[in-house]
Motif scaffolding. Structure first.
Motif, short mmCIF file in Angstrom:
data_model
loop_
_atom_site.label_atom_id
_atom_site.label_comp_id
_atom_site.label_asym_id
_atom_site.label_seq_id
_atom_site.Cartn_x
_atom_site.Cartn_y
_atom_site.Cartn_z
N PHE A 113 -18.71 -13.93 30.22
CA PHE A 113 -19.18 -14.19 28.78
C PHE A 113 -19.11 -15.77 28.53
O PHE A 113 -20.16 -16.31 28.11
CB PHE A 113 -18.52 -13.38 27.97
CG PHE A 113 -18.94 -13.58 26.31
CD1 PHE A 113 -20.11 -13.01 25.82
CD2 PHE A 113 -17.92 -14.60 25.61
CE1 PHE A 113 -20.15 -13.21 24.80
CE2 PHE A 113 -18.44 -14.67 24.29
CZ PHE A 113 -19.79 -13.94 23.85
N VAL A 114 -18.01 -16.36 28.77
CA VAL A 114 -17.78 -17.64 28.57
C VAL A 114 -18.87 -18.57 29.34
O VAL A 114 -19.63 -19.24 28.99
CB VAL A 114 -16.42 -18.21 28.87
CG1 VAL A 114 -16.29 -19.74 28.93
CG2 VAL A 114 -15.52 -17.56 27.79
N ALA A 115 -18.99 -18.04 30.64
CA ALA A 115 -20.14 -18.95 31.46
C ALA A 115 -21.39 -18.56 30.80
O ALA A 115 -22.15 -19.71 30.72
CB ALA A 115 -19.86 -18.22 32.91
N ALA A 136 -23.80 -21.65 29.61
CA ALA A 136 -25.33 -21.81 30.13
C ALA A 136 -26.31 -21.86 28.90
O ALA A 136 -27.21 -22.57 28.87
CB ALA A 136 -25.44 -20.61 31.22
N VAL A 137 -26.18 -20.73 28.19
CA VAL A 137 -26.87 -20.51 26.91
C VAL A 137 -27.07 -21.89 26.29
O VAL A 137 -28.25 -22.74 25.70
CB VAL A 137 -26.82 -19.48 26.12
CG1 VAL A 137 -27.71 -19.49 24.92
CG2 VAL A 137 -27.32 -18.19 27.08
N LEU A 138 -26.14 -22.51 25.68
CA LEU A 138 -25.81 -23.75 25.24
C LEU A 138 -26.49 -24.64 25.81
O LEU A 138 -27.13 -25.78 25.30
CB LEU A 138 -24.44 -23.98 24.82
CG LEU A 138 -23.79 -23.35 23.75
CD1 LEU A 138 -22.23 -23.65 23.44
CD2 LEU A 138 -24.52 -23.49 22.53
N LEU A 139 -26.30 -24.92 27.19
CA LEU A 139 -26.93 -26.13 28.04
C LEU A 139 -28.32 -25.79 27.79
O LEU A 139 -29.03 -27.02 28.26
CB LEU A 139 -26.25 -26.06 29.34
CG LEU A 139 -24.76 -26.47 29.41
CD1 LEU A 139 -24.08 -26.52 30.44
CD2 LEU A 139 -24.56 -27.91 28.69
N ASN A 140 -28.92 -24.59 28.01
CA ASN A 140 -30.26 -24.37 28.12
C ASN A 140 -31.23 -25.02 26.72
O ASN A 140 -32.36 -24.87 27.03
CB ASN A 140 -30.56 -23.11 28.62
CG ASN A 140 -31.92 -22.79 29.29
OD1 ASN A 140 -32.37 -23.70 30.11
ND2 ASN A 140 -32.54 -21.78 28.85
N GLU A 141 -30.46 -25.00 25.70
CA GLU A 141 -31.13 -25.38 24.50
C GLU A 141 -31.38 -27.05 24.88
O GLU A 141 -30.75 -27.71 25.26
CB GLU A 141 -30.09 -25.27 23.34
CG GLU A 141 -29.83 -23.80 23.18
CD GLU A 141 -30.90 -23.10 22.69
OE1 GLU A 141 -31.83 -23.51 22.10
OE2 GLU A 141 -31.22 -21.95 22.97
N LYS A 142 -32.59 -27.20 24.05
CA LYS A 142 -32.66 -28.67 23.96
C LYS A 142 -31.43 -29.44 23.08
O LYS A 142 -31.11 -28.82 22.05
CB LYS A 142 -34.12 -29.08 23.16
CG LYS A 142 -35.53 -28.63 24.07
CD LYS A 142 -36.54 -28.91 23.61
CE LYS A 142 -37.55 -27.92 23.97
NZ LYS A 142 -37.33 -26.64 23.02
N THR A 145 -19.86 -20.11 37.98
CA THR A 145 -20.79 -19.25 37.34
C THR A 145 -21.70 -19.67 36.39
O THR A 145 -22.85 -19.05 36.40
CB THR A 145 -19.68 -17.75 36.84
OG1 THR A 145 -18.66 -17.81 37.71
CG2 THR A 145 -20.38 -16.78 36.51
N MET A 146 -21.26 -20.60 35.41
CA MET A 146 -21.99 -21.11 34.54
C MET A 146 -23.43 -21.67 35.06
O MET A 146 -24.68 -21.62 34.77
CB MET A 146 -21.42 -22.25 33.72
CG MET A 146 -22.18 -22.89 32.89
SD MET A 146 -21.33 -24.39 32.08
CE MET A 146 -21.77 -25.57 33.67
#
Lengths: 421, 300, 289
Positions: free
Chosen positions: B85-87, B91-97, B170-171
């Protein structure tokens, strides 16, 4: 003709070279750090000076004693090991990992079984044969900080002699901050372990006559009950462990005894050196106080044993090194270097005036009640780990002392029979 | 015919090294390990055949074994989902602009390159109950922190926290999966008025399921073998302390197995443990694969 | 309400949503980043503390004075350079061997069509599921009988036979290259060995770099194998040496942190120097076969 002479000379030269080539023996030691540096300088280098045909190559396995068994069992052993606790001898000997030293000993002029204290001599043997010889020995006692005794109004020249007095003193010496957190612990009784307290209460862990473990003897249960009660006085094992996790390095001035974080601590002869290096503090020595019917002046006796693993490449040279370091001269040098007890009577008597701490050990070693640091059985490691786990369960309040020791007894006895030595 | 024989020879020539390695370092040891598991073997004396006794003893008489299974399952059931979940969140946060994406990606990833032993030693100190930074920060917020690695109830949560810190590998795999999601799908969803959350739940996550599945399988296999961190931290409690403390709370399966093999020289017993572990991993993996039909989407 | 205002409202709310989102994402990133950074800060600040500031409440955040000498002491206390040399003695050959042998084997699994290939490849894939513990005991016995205990051979020799995971990784890469490359060469009469060495090998450079990098880091960190096979202190690699030091000198936290920092820095430098290869490598591992 000329050619033959030349060949002859050549052979002579080669064999002379081979003869002059000193033997290198590998020595694994359990000592490390500054202690080892001193041993190297005052003992091993001395030996090499006297025996130029032998070179001793020392490596330390300080801190991984538990690997010794595998290391030796796996072959490619060194020529000499001294990282063997007296408790490891049976396990190694039983598995054929150590050389029987009887023949060497019989021919030796330096080895004299009668000069060793009975407790030490007993530990040298397994099933009647000699497998290891100690160069030093340790006894155990409690060291207390006299200044802290004065601070709380205890008589520093009259340390506790009974369990009640010990608890009373520990209570007075324990200090908490405004939040109730322990900042100084009078004494960490659990840290000395059930092995010590069981014996102090008069218990035994192994019955040699009947060849069975007696972990759950009434005395041992009483001892563990006392330990649990003791720990609970200070808020339980968790609180004590939390306090302990914040203590400094044992081998430094941050050692809790020298940093004033504990007032009394289980110790051995190395207190003298520690006090020189990390102190000084004004300290006194006392035996573990015993309950009524218990063993007064109990001590454990142990020490590193010098052994030759099976498959050593140079057993002859290895023996000469062992013979020297466990001989009168080596034992004296070791005792002076480490301020440890000498396991040989003749040396102890000679040193007693130089090293006052040895006075305590002198009496202790003559006592027939002195016990090893662990059981002298081939499953010593399993025993110690298992006992530790069940004692912890009692200390953390998960099992009653009786249940804990019953289960430990069952586990260990079963393993002992399964291992079928 | 001759051509295909030639191809076979060529193929075997190239994969030969692996085949030899497989036979010598995998297949032969597997067979031997199965054999040892039926023996009493202490490395010095020859193995003695004792039938299924090791297995019987493990399953019926060894409380340590049960403790080890309990602890390991705890990590698989609680630790692994938290790490995944943390990973995923990272990853979702980093995928945002957003600003400084590269910086944050590096920062989030960095802990996972810290050598495990160094990280474990560091976390012993980070989570020191009295002088560690976590409890200090908690205290400044008015909480009194737990005893972490000194407290049997908090030692595993401590390990999970440490694992969450180092979940960068994993992230990155998640991030690669996220970047495979076709932009067009988002655009058409936006036209339908889908918000950020709906896009995440209805587009991103379904497309990501194969990646989640992959991480789940790999994570599960390695969590069943969880060893180094707990070994270093629990043995670090003192120079003569056996691993697995306090109170057996970090005695994981692989640690108990190691102890049996190399501290007690119960090689047969350890081999039996290894086979039980293998069977559990095999069955869990198969179950996950069977369940995957229901939730993993391989289309698009 | 005209259509015009409706769409402009919608546009505005969308914009507001966008701003909220960016703020939220940034906040979360900073919060997580803070949590990730705290242990690093603690590592470095502790490594520079004088001993008497370690156990102090309230906590000393910035050491006073800054003890650079801790690093000097740490490398002497732990025989750091001996351990470093040992680590490299293991990691460098292991990396070279793994990379070369894995690429060789991967070629056989991807560019040559031979009967039974896919079945054998399935075996290779399934070995990745096998826990190390299953082979641990018998391998120890084998290496013991060979007299290899307390040498680096049990760690290095098996790398000559390729690593399943890396073979898989390079194979995936090779599969993505067009087949006509080698068909042309074959028609020209090139031997397979030459096709592998002169045509394919240069093309797989990225996959090889990833393999080398991951293997090297793997061996830099490896703990269990040296724990099992290496007995004497002066043969310890860094990971084992650090653990040993921790066990012996338990609470020398400043020196421990200094040593941990020293063990981590080379990997961090390597990471920054090869970030692209690195990230791509990790990402590649997630690609389904």
């Amino acid at each position: 003709m000329k050619r033959t002479v030349l060949a002859f000379l050549l052979v002579l030269l080669v064999s002379a070279l081979a003869y002059a080539e000193p033997v290198t023996i590998e020595y694994w030691t359990g000592w490390g750090g500054e202690e080892l540096e001193d041993i190297q300088k005052y003992v091993i280098d001395e030996f090499m000076k006297e025996n130029p045909d032998i070179i001793v190559q020392t490596s330390t396995i300080f801190g991984s004693y538990d690997k010794l068994l595998t290391a030796i069992a796996a072959g490619t052993p060194p020529d000499v090991v001294s990282a063997v606790w007296e408790t490891q001898i049976p396990g190694l000997a039983e598995r054929g990992a150590l050389m029987n030293l009887d023949e060497f000993a019989a021919k030796s002029e330096l080895y004299d079984p009668d000069d060793f204290y009975p407790a030490n001599y007993r530990q040298s043997l397994y099933k009647g044969s000699l497998y290891g010889i100690p160069a030093t020995t340790n006894t155990s006692f409690i060291v207390y900080n006299k200044d802290l005794f004065r601070e709380v109004g205890l008589d520093p020249e009259n340390p506790p002699r009974t369990l009640d007095e010990l608890v009373h003193a520990a209570d007075l010496l324990t200090k908490r901050d405004e939040n109730g957190k322990i900042v100084r612990l009078g004494y960490d009784a659990a840290g000395s372990g059930l092995w010590v307290w069981g014996h102090v209460f008069g218990g035994k862990f192994f019955d040699e006559e009947n060849d069975v473990f007696t972990i759950n003897s009434p005395e041992n249960i009483k001892a563990l009950t006392w330990m649990v009660d003791y720990v609970n006085r200070y808020g339980g094992m968790q609180v004590v462990q939390e306090f302990i996790s914040g203590l400094g390095n044992y081998w430094s001035p941050q050692n809790p005894l020298f940093a004033g974080q504990v007032a009394m601590a289980g110790f051995g002869e190395w207190i003298v050196q520690f006090n020189e290096r990390y102190g000084p503090i004004d300290y006194g020595i006392m035996a573990f106080p015993a309950p009524e019917g218990g063993v007064q002046n109990f001590t454990t006796v142990g020490g590193s044993m010098f052994c030759i693993p099976t498959g050593a490449k140079h057993p002859e040279a290895a023996w000469r090194f062992i013979e020297y370091i466990t001989g009168p001269k080596g034992v004296e040098q070791m005792a002076r270097t480490l301020t440890n007890m000498p396991p040989r009577r003749s040396v102890a008597e000679k040193l007693v005036h130089d090293l006052p701490v040895i006075n305590f050990g002198l009496h202790a070693l003559e006592s027939p009640k002195a016990a090893s640091g662990g059981p002298l059985t081939p499953i010593d490691q399993f025993f110690l780990d298992t006992l530790g786990q069940y004692v912890d369960q009692a200390l953390y309040g998960q099992l009653s002392p009786e249940e804990a020791l019953n289960q430990a007894q069952q586990m260990v006895q079963f393993e002992y029979e399964m291992a079928a030595f | 015919m001759r051509r295909s024989l030639r191809k076979l020879a060529m193929g075997l020539f190239f994969v030969g090294p692996w085949v030899i390695g497989f036979l010598g370092f995998t297949l032969y040891p597997m067979v031997m390990s199965a054999y040892y598991s039926l023996t009493n073997y202490n490395l010095v004396n020859p193995p003695k055949y004792i039938g299924w006794n090791n297995y019987i003893r493990l399953l019926q008489m060894d409380p340590q074994f049960k403790t080890a299974i309990g602890n390991t399952m705890y990590m698989v059931l609680f630790g692994l989902p938290i790490w995944l979940f943390v990973a995923l969140v990272m990853a979702v946060l980093l995928n945002e602009k957003g600003k400084l994406t590269t910086f944050f990606r590096t920062l989030f990833y960095l802990p996972s390159v810290v050598p495990t032993v160094a990280a474990s030693v560091l976390w012993m100190w980070v989570l020191n109950p009295q002088y560690g930074i976590v409890n200090t920060l908690l205290k400044s917020l008015g909480f009194s922190g737990p005893g972490w690695f000194t407290d049997p109830k908090w030692s595993k949560p401590g390990l999970i926290l440490m694992g969450a810190w180092a979940t960068g590998g994993t992230m990155i795999i998640f991030l690669a999966g996220l970047q495979n999601v076709p932009e067009a799908l988002y655009e058409s969803a936006e036209l339908d008025g889908a918000g950020w959350w709906r896009k995440l739940v209805h587009i991103t996550l379904p497309i990501l399921t194969p990646t989640i599945f992959f991480n789940l399988i790999m994570g599960m296999i390695s969590t069943f073998q969880y060893f180094t961190q707990a070994f270093v931290i629990s043995r670090g409690a003192g120079s003569n302390v056996p691993p697995g403390g306090p109170l057996g709370s970090t005695l994981f399966y692989a640690i108990y197995l190691y102890q049996n093999a190399f501290s007690y020289l119960r090689m047969g017993y350890a081999a039996a443990m290894a086979w039980l572990l293998f069977i559990v991993i095999l069955v869990s993996t198969l179950l996950l694969f069977r369940s995957s039909g229901k939730w993993v989407h391989y289309d698009t | 309400m005209t259509l015009n205002t409706l769409s402009s409202n919608r546009w505005r709310s969308k914009r507001r949503q966008e701003i909220v989102r960016v703020v939220l994402v940034t906040l979360l990133r900073v919060a997580l980043g803070f949590m990730v950074a705290v242990p690093f800060f603690w590592l470095v600040t502790t490594s520079l503390k004088p001993e008497n500031q370690l156990f102090r409440v309230p906590v000393v955040w910035i050491p006073q004075p800054i003890m650079w000498s801790n690093y000097v002491r740490a490398v002497q206390y732990i025989p750091f350079f001996t351990y470093l040399k040992n680590t490299l003695t293991i990691a460098v050959p292991a990396t070279v061997f793994t990379t070369v042998s894995s690429s060789f084997v991967a070629y056989g699994f991807s560019r040559i069509q031979w009967p039974g290939r896919d079945a054998v490849f399935m075996v290779l894939i399934s070995t990745m599921m096998l826990p190390y513990q299953v082979t641990m005991v018998p391998l120890f016995v084998v290496f013991k009988n060979l007299g290899w205990i307390d040498t680096y051979r049990p760690l290095v020799v098996p790398t000559l036979f390729g690593g399943a995971f890396y073979i898989f990784l390079i194979r995936q890469f090779l599969m993505s290259l067009p087949m006509d490359l080698q068909d042309a060469a074959r028609i020209d009469g090139c031997s397979e060995l030459r096709i592998y060495a002169q045509i394919m090998l240069p093309l797989t450079k990225p996959a090889l770099a990833t393999t080398a990098l991951l293997t090297f880091i793997g061996y830099w960190n490896e703990f269990l194998m040296p724990l099992i096979y290496i007995n004497t202190n002066d043969k310890f690699p860094l990971a084992l040496g650090l653990q040993q030091f921790q066990r012996q000198y338990g609470a020398e936290w400043a020196l421990l942190m200094a040593a941990s920092t020293l063990m981590t820095i080379p990997i961090i430098i390597l990471f920054f120097a090869t970030q692209k290869t690195f990230i791509r490598g990790i990402a590649l591992t997630g690609i389904k076969g």
